[in-house]
Write a protein that holds these residues in place. Structure first.
Motif, PDB file in Angstrom:
ATOM      1  N   GLU A 157       2.619  30.555  29.234  1.00 51.58           N
ATOM      2  CA  GLU A 157       2.751  30.719  30.689  1.00 51.58           C
ATOM      3  C   GLU A 157       1.616  31.638  31.158  1.00 51.58           C
ATOM      4  O   GLU A 157       1.814  32.823  31.427  1.00 51.58           O
ATOM      5  N   PHE A 158       0.422  31.048  31.229  1.00 47.73           N
ATOM      6  CA  PHE A 158      -0.781  31.859  31.472  1.00 47.73           C
ATOM      7  C   PHE A 158      -0.778  32.561  32.818  1.00 47.73           C
ATOM      8  O   PHE A 158      -1.324  33.649  32.965  1.00 47.73           O
ATOM      9  N   GLU A 159      -0.176  31.909  33.793  1.00 45.85           N
ATOM     10  CA  GLU A 159      -0.164  32.464  35.141  1.00 45.85           C
ATOM     11  C   GLU A 159       0.377  33.901  35.146  1.00 45.85           C
ATOM     12  O   GLU A 159      -0.071  34.739  35.926  1.00 45.85           O
ATOM     13  N   HIS A 160       1.332  34.171  34.254  1.00 48.22           N
ATOM     14  CA  HIS A 160       1.964  35.490  34.257  1.00 48.22           C
ATOM     15  C   HIS A 160       1.705  36.286  32.989  1.00 48.22           C
ATOM     16  O   HIS A 160       2.315  37.334  32.784  1.00 48.22           O
ATOM     17  N   ALA A 161       0.827  35.792  32.119  1.00 47.03           N
ATOM     18  CA  ALA A 161       0.630  36.473  30.846  1.00 47.03           C
ATOM     19  C   ALA A 161      -0.188  37.752  31.031  1.00 47.03           C
ATOM     20  O   ALA A 161      -1.207  37.743  31.726  1.00 47.03           O
ATOM     21  N   GLU A 162       0.231  38.815  30.365  1.00 53.33           N
ATOM     22  CA  GLU A 162      -0.593  40.031  30.375  1.00 53.33           C
ATOM     23  C   GLU A 162      -1.836  39.815  29.509  1.00 53.33           C
ATOM     24  O   GLU A 162      -2.932  40.226  29.860  1.00 53.33           O
TER      25      GLU A 162
END
Ligand SMILES: Nc1nc2c(c(=O)[nH]1)N[C@H]1C(S)=C(S)[C@@H](COP(=O)(O)OP(=O)(O)OC[C@H]3O[C@@H](n4cnc5c(=O)[nH]c(N)nc54)[C@H](O)[C@@H]3O)O[C@H]1N2
Ligand SMILES: Nc1nc2c(c(=O)[nH]1)N[C@H]1C(S)=C(S)[C@@H](COP(=O)(O)OP(=O)(O)OC[C@H]3O[C@@H](n4cnc5c(=O)[nH]c(N)nc54)[C@H](O)[C@@H]3O)O[C@H]1N2
Ligand code: SF4
Ligand SMILES: [Mo]
Length: 741
Positions: A157-162
């Motif tokens: 979930e790249f959109e929210h990945a740190e």
């Protein structure tokens, strides 16, 4: 249709299938923009979508079924003749050698999976069971590891990945997850987030990275093993997560505990402290998402790299939480769950139901009694896209019967006995099963923008005609269903349940049954969408809560939404804890220890000679994704705004040593073949590493003039260079010699 009306469809050039809106004019895609209403892409496109008219309108579209004459030339025939002769031809093969000797390759590309969904009735009735497609030259190793670890497919979930980790993946160019460039920019511009890139090339993505692990080509296994070993040796694992959700951890810990990190760092050419820092960053992050792609999946040790890569996020507990790795819902499976079988001639592993692409020539070019005798190819160009094109073409020529379904007279079609012309992806309802996101997963049925080009048919109709020619189902059995379909979805559903309980054999040819019954009742040329009814019911049964959360009361409501929402629908909304339920094992835990892979990790300790040699000293990556490549989908070279020849990229050091000049020509020789290419000297390349793009070397004829821009990468690759576990090719690691011309 007035010119300035915007219609909804999608880009078909990569698996993202970004929603677009278009204005059509005289059968052209006159204006194209991102579709802001599309639930996944939200208005995003890359540069390529705007050039789609070169796919829809070009001089190489097929407009009639073609039959090969004895002299090798082709004549146009009508559809009735074509269907009758194709059905007869395959029946003859099935009768003489058995249906198992009929091999099916393809079934869909980056934008079109509906057609292939209808192939089963014809193929099953003939007794054909071996099949393959491009996934068997990239994703089967990963699929094998996935099946063992958790019995599913994961996505980050790249959109929210740190922290985002890209292993042999250049999403700035190749995309593959929603709104890739937007998300990459957000990560790069946020000091609290980081990007880790493992790639020998300073790609556009690597340039944005906080940690660029610039491995020597083909040495990722040592780099990934070192990264995982640091997690264990520095006590950076998420012990709470491992204790609750993972089995087999101790065996993995023992093997990684023995890894000599300094030595492995040296062997992959990456500074030890950089490896340690990247591991610590991954371990310390609130969430990590990873993407491995062709840089490792088409290089030596590919299956091992898939395993090691997954250890990184599992050992750090990056699962079932926002911004991490997820087991998503599926609308239709891309892979079959069948266990590992073997191919009839070479005994190669059949993973996820797919024969490794690399053994296709050997499964045909032999005296073995169980060799494939006939083949049907749909929406794929194996004579260009499988390793060693010369061997593939020789094999195809050896077949007793070859039929190709395509929009163009491709390199593969030119070997066929019959070529069946398909309507383009904007001339029929289409969709893909690349529905891989979590927690919101989307599905997009595109309605047609144009009537099929004269002489062409949509694949669902082609398959239905072929099935009818075999007499797959007695039409009388379908009449009640057809009648109920005319009355609406509720009566159809009731009749369907009654019919299949009295006649269970119909479920074996379900897409065909749906096409012949429900399809006839669907509006606006949507017959080809009929199979989605069955898939919608299945999704509603498999994920009842997630489908309801997405706003669909049941399977019929979901199907209605799919038919009417022109920008696509969200079909499941999951909660993060659902990830655990999606684990396929009975205990819903990740099974971490894979004995074969642990042996492989141990084996990394031994010295390995390089694959390069005095004769072929350079590693060639054959098939890089660039700004104007889209597999073999667009043949018209005019679609490219730059890189017309698909330049051979070489390092400054190699160019100096070989006397190459920028813009000059070079001869590339490998064990399999040779080709001439234009040279681009680039400081992004490591010494000893060169690259050629994919999708070039396709011929295109316009007004009798034939052009063949660039190099066909598989003129240079060999089928024997493949992974021991999955048979996936080493396209990114081809030993080569480069000389100035
Ligand atoms: N523009 C464009 N986008 C596409 C496509 C297209 O044709 N054109 N095709 C789509 C398809 S089908 C796919 S499968 C994806 C593929 O997408 P990617 O896998 O991202 O594409 P590639 O450029 O083939 O390879 C990725 C990277 O691997 C690196 N690499 C080469 N050798 C090694 C190595 O030994 N180790 C490591 N770690 N990296 C290495 C290359 O430098 C490159 O940056 O792209 C999709 N998107
Ligand atoms: N050396 C090397 N080889 C590679 C790769 C590499 O990196 N290097 N990458 C590999 C990868 S990851 C992939 S995915 C494959 C892709 O290779 P293929 O499996 O061959 O798939 P595509 O290139 O997508 O081919 C699409 C075909 O579908 C046709 N087509 C377009 N629209 C339609 C339609 O509506 N109906 C029908 N019936 N046909 C249509 C096109 O004309 C084209 O012939 O290539 C693989 N080969
Ligand atoms: S090529 Fe891929 S990322 Fe680019 S617009 Fe098309 S679907 Fe979207
Ligand atoms: Mo691919």
């Amino acid at each position: 249709m007035t010119v300035d009306e915007w219609q909804h469809t999608a880009c078909i050039l990569c698996e993202c299938n970004c929603g677009i809106v278009v204005q059509v004019q005289d059968r052209t895609l006159a204006k194209i923009r991102g579709d802001k209403q599309h639930p996944a892409s939200r208005g995003y496109t890359c540069n390529k979508a705007l050039r789609l008219d070169h796919y829809q309108n070009n001089a190489n579209r097929l407009t009639s079924p073609m039959r090969r004459r004895d002299d090798g030339s082709y004549e146009e025939i009508d559809w009735d003749t074509a269907i009758a002769e194709v059905a007869e031809g395959f029946q003859r093969i099935a009768k003489t050698y058995g249906g198992e000797r009929i091999f099916y390759y393809g079934g869909g590309g980056q934008g079109n999976h509906l057609g292939g969904a209808y192939s089963s009735a014809f193929l099953k009735t003939l007794g054909s069971r071996y099949r393959s497609n491009a996934l068997a030259q990239e994703k089967t190793g990963e699929a094998w590891v996935d099946a063992h670890l958790y019995g599913g497919h994961t996505r980050g979930e790249f959109e929210h990945a740190e922290v985002a980790v890209f292993v042999g993946k250049n999403p700035w160019m190749s995309q593959s997850f929603p709104r890739a460039r937007v998300v990459l920019n957000e990560i790069a511009n946020d000091p609290a987030r980081s990007m880790v890139v493992i790639d020998p090339v300073v790609t556009d993505t690597a340039r944005m990275a906080d940690y660029h692990l610039r491995v020597r080509p083909g040495t990722d296994a040592w780099c990934l093993a070192a990264l995982a070993a640091v997690l264990v040796q520095e006590n950076l694992c998420d012990e709470t997560f491992l204790a609750e959700h993972v089995t087999g951890v101790d065996a993995v810990r023992a093997v990684l505990g023995d890894v000599d990190v300094a030595d492995y760092a040296r062997r992959c050419g990456v500074d030890e402290q950089l490896i340690r820092a990247a591991s610590r960053r991954i371990a310390g992050a609130g969430s990590v998402a990873v993407f491995e792609d062709l840089g490792v999946q088409q290089s030596p040790n590919s299956t091992l790299c898939s395993y090691l890569n997954k250890l990184l996020w599992i050992l750090t507990g990056n699962f079932a939480k926002r911004g991490a790795q997820h087991l998503h819902s599926t609308f239709a499976p891309l892979f079959s769950k069948a266990g590992v079988g073997r191919t009839p001639v070479t005994g190669a592993p059949v993973i996820a139901g797919l024969v490794p692409s690399n053994v296709v020539p050997q499964e045909i070019l032999t005296d073995h009694p169980d060799r494939f005798r006939a083949m049907i190819v749909e929406s794929s160009n194996p004579a260009h896209s499988i390793a060693d094109s010369a061997a593939v073409r020789a094999a195809l020529a050896e077949l007793e019967f070859l039929v190709v379904i395509d929009v163009a007279m491709t390199e593969t079609a030119r070997q066929a006995h019959y070529v069946l012309p398909a309507a383009s992806q904007f001339e029929k309802p289409e969709a893909t099963f690349f529905n891989l996101e979590f927690p919101h997963n989307t599905f997009h049925l595109r309605h047609r923008l144009f009537e099929p080009l004269a002489g062409t048919l949509p694949e669902p109709e082609i398959w239905a005609r072929l099935a009818r020619a075999l007499g797959v189902v007695d039409d009388a059995e379908l009449r009640p269903l057809r009648k109920a379909a005319a009355d609406g979805l509720a009566p159809f559903t009731a009749e369907f349940l009654a019919t299949v309980s009295s006649n269970p054999a119909l479920t074996k040819v379900l897409p065909y049954v749906l096409y012949e019954t429900l399809g006839a009742a669907l509006p606006d040329g949507l017959a080809g969408a009929a199979a989605l009814w069955g898939l919608a019911q299945k999704a509603a049964m498999t994920y009842p809560d997630a489908v309801r959360r997405a706003g669909h009361a049941d399977g019929n409501a979901l199907f209605e939404a799919i038919l009417t929402q022109r920008s696509g629908v969200t079909f499941t909304v999951h909660e993060y804890a659902d990830d655990f339920n999606l684990i396929g094992h009975p205990d819903h835990k990740i099974a971490l220890a894979m004995p074969e892979m642990l042996d492989e990790i141990r084996a990394l300790r031994a010295d390995r000679p390089p694959l390069t040699s005095h004769e072929f000293p350079i590693v060639l990556s054959a098939g890089e994704r660039r700004a104007y490549t889209a597999n073999d989908i667009i043949r018209d070279p005019a679609w490219r705004k730059r890189d017309a020849d698909g330049a051979l990229r070489v390092s400054v050091e190699d160019a100096d040593a070989l006397g190459l000049v920028d813009g000059g020509r070079a001869l590339v020789t490998t064990a399999a073949g040779r080709a001439e290419a234009s040279v681009e000297i680039s400081d992004t390349m490591l010494p000893g590493h060169a690259s050629l793009p994919n999708g070039y070397g396709l011929d295109y004829s316009d007004d009798g003039k034939v052009t063949v821009p660039g190099v066909a990468p598989n003129a240079l690759t060999s089928t024997e260079w493949r992974d021991a576990f999955a048979g996936t090719p080493w396209h990114k690691h081809v030993p080569a010699r480069i000389e100035r011309l």
